[in-house]
Design a protein around this motif. Structure first.
Motif, short mmCIF file in Angstrom:
data_model
loop_
_atom_site.label_atom_id
_atom_site.label_comp_id
_atom_site.label_asym_id
_atom_site.label_seq_id
_atom_site.Cartn_x
_atom_site.Cartn_y
_atom_site.Cartn_z
N ALA A 100 0.99 -1.29 0.07
CA ALA A 100 0.10 -0.02 -0.04
C ALA A 100 0.83 1.37 -0.13
O ALA A 100 1.85 1.37 0.73
N LEU A 101 0.71 2.11 -0.70
CA LEU A 101 1.21 3.53 -0.88
C LEU A 101 0.60 4.28 -0.05
O LEU A 101 -0.76 4.34 0.05
N LEU A 102 1.18 5.27 0.67
CA LEU A 102 0.66 6.09 1.76
C LEU A 102 1.23 7.57 1.76
O LEU A 102 2.65 7.44 1.45
N GLY A 103 0.61 8.49 2.10
CA GLY A 103 1.28 9.98 2.22
C GLY A 103 1.80 10.48 0.91
O GLY A 103 1.16 10.04 -0.30
N ASP A 104 2.95 10.89 0.79
CA ASP A 104 3.49 11.72 -0.34
C ASP A 104 3.77 10.50 -1.40
O ASP A 104 3.92 10.91 -2.59
N ALA A 105 4.15 9.37 -1.07
CA ALA A 105 4.37 8.36 -2.02
C ALA A 105 3.35 8.08 -2.69
O ALA A 105 3.23 7.63 -4.15
N ALA A 106 2.03 8.41 -2.25
CA ALA A 106 0.69 8.08 -2.94
C ALA A 106 0.13 9.37 -3.75
O ALA A 106 -0.63 9.26 -4.62
N HIS A 107 0.40 10.44 -3.02
CA HIS A 107 -0.36 11.79 -3.41
C HIS A 107 0.33 12.82 -3.02
O HIS A 107 -0.41 14.03 -2.69
N ALA A 108 1.50 13.30 -3.33
CA ALA A 108 2.32 14.10 -3.07
C ALA A 108 1.88 15.67 -3.76
O ALA A 108 1.65 15.56 -4.99
N MET A 109 1.51 16.49 -2.96
CA MET A 109 0.55 17.77 -3.20
C MET A 109 1.36 19.09 -2.92
O MET A 109 2.33 18.93 -2.15
N THR A 110 1.22 20.13 -3.74
CA THR A 110 1.60 21.48 -3.20
C THR A 110 1.22 21.74 -1.81
O THR A 110 -0.02 21.22 -1.47
N PRO A 111 1.99 22.67 -1.29
CA PRO A 111 1.44 23.11 0.08
C PRO A 111 0.30 24.18 0.31
O PRO A 111 0.39 24.31 1.63
N HIS A 112 -0.13 24.48 -0.76
CA HIS A 112 -0.92 25.59 -0.53
C HIS A 112 -2.30 25.52 0.11
O HIS A 112 -3.12 26.55 0.42
N LEU A 113 -2.54 24.36 0.70
CA LEU A 113 -3.89 24.20 1.63
C LEU A 113 -3.29 23.66 3.00
O LEU A 113 -3.92 23.61 3.66
N GLY A 114 -2.37 23.42 3.06
CA GLY A 114 -1.53 22.93 4.26
C GLY A 114 -2.01 21.63 4.64
O GLY A 114 -2.29 21.01 5.77
#
Length: 385
Positions: A279-293
């Motif tokens: 299972a992928l988790l966190g940034d490995a699965a859905h790395a996103m820009t920080p604009h919503l924190g």
């Protein structure tokens, strides 16, 4: 259902996943390639959804005790005028908590302290992850081989596990901005718990901590790979005319404390967060820009959702199917929203576009602004046994 798991990556998401799995009776080993855990990093804001996940993991109270609530603040212009104010008390009334600011190193230590030392394999890189039969995944870590019923790949945006599982995926791309950040060495008297200031293709923000120090960050539209010989001097040059307390925050910082990273994201969504018994988790699965924190909060949601699925589904395969079905739509939608928030916020540089955005923000009622925040904060975690 119990079993054995190997978590690849000892960051926020990996540690949270390990805590969740141990709470439901699994034996867990966390493999972290860093030889020493120096607790590097600046600050982090945790919204209600992330805090609720931490509550379910049993560490929410300790995290709150080490955090400072963001009750007053908002978004400003470089001259100091207010574009929007956020009412932390109203947010607390709506979702039970304000956004909380905490040093990232403190959050790491609190999560790590919830795990037995023997479950952490430090200084060992997961060089290979191989499913050897229908029920066993083998992780090779140098001279150590670990067989498990499940592997949780929480190895960050540059995930090697993701590359092996989805070799045709293009991987992370540059989001168009680079960020410099630090925690002040000295305490500093701040007029607000937090603030964001938007210029033309630039943002400066701060988060206040309970001990009187603060985290600040500067986000700039620059080509990928841009670096400065003296980052702090460069920021003083760029921001010396911006409103107080921005120059004061820079003056309260040691030059060696400044961190500089390009902002990358998984712009192409993954077709699945699981493959076999990985299972992928966190940034490995859905790395996103920080604009919503929301980056860390989404990793915490992943951890609790995965543990709940494994605790209640009859098989690992059924649990992973449920995890993917519950987490992929929400986290990928938030990643898209974060990207759009950056385009309409920090990344805007054309003077006319900036002026139109600023006017729209000033005319937006505070209640409407709070409602927009609540769209992402109202998530409720599944209960763990």
């Amino acid at each position: 259902m119990g079993g054995t798991a190997v978590v690849v990556g000892g960051g926020i998401g990996g540690l949270a996943a390990a805590i969740g799995l141990r709470r439901i009776g699994w034996d867990v080993t966390v493999v972290e390639r860093a030889s020493t855990l120096e607790d590097a990093g600046a600050g982090i804001s945790l919204a209600a959804n992330g805090l609720r996940a931490l509550d379910e993991l049993g560490v929410g109270e300790a995290v709150r005790d080490a955090s400072r609530g963001q009750y007053n603040g908002g978004t400003r212009t470089p001259q100091g005028g207010w574009l929007a104010r956020m009412d932390g008390a109203a947010l607390e009334k709506a979702v039970g908590t304000p956004i909380m600011g905490i040093p990232r190193s403190t959050l790491h230590r609190l999560l790590r302290g919830s795990l037995p030392a023997e479950s952490l394999l430090i200084g060992a890189e997961a060089a290979s992850v191989e499913q050897i039969d229908a029920t066993t995944v083998r992780v090779g870590c140098g001279g150590t081989v670990l067989d498990a019923d499940l592997v949780v790949a929480a190895d960050g945006i540059g995930s090697k596990a993701r590359s092996r599982l989805f070799p045709d995926h293009p991987g992370p791309v540059y989001g168009g901005s680079t960020v410099l950040r630090a925690i002040t060495e000295k305490t500093i008297d701040l007029p607000t718990d937090f603030a964001l200031t938007w210029g033309h293709g630039a943002e400066f923000g701060h988060i206040a901590f309970p001990d009187g120090r603060a985290e600040w960050h500067a986000v700039l539209n620059l080509p990928a790979g841009t670096r400065f010989t003296d980052p702090l001097a460069e920021l003083r040059r760029r921001f010396h005319t911006w409103h107080s307390p921005i120059p004061d925050l820079l003056d309260a910082t040691r030059p060696a404390a400044v961190l500089h990273h390009d902002i990358n994201e998984l712009r192409t969504p993954l077709p699945s967060y699981t493959a076999g018994r990985t299972a992928l988790l966190g940034d490995a699965a859905h790395a996103m820009t920080p604009h919503l924190g929301q980056g860390a909060c989404q990793a915490l949601e992943d951890a609790v959702t995965l543990a709940s699925a494994l605790a209640t589904e009859p098989t690992v395969e059924a649990a992973l199917t449920r995890y993917d079905a519950e987490r992929r739509p929400r986290s990928q939608a938030i990643a898209r929203a974060a990207r759009q928030a950056g385009k309409m916020g920090q990344q805007l540089s054309h003077p006319l576009a900036v002026a139109l955005r600023n006017t729209a923000m000033r005319l937006t009622p505070s209640r409407a602004a709070t409602h927009m925040i609540l769209r992402h904060h109202t998530w409720l975690p599944p209960q763990l046994p």
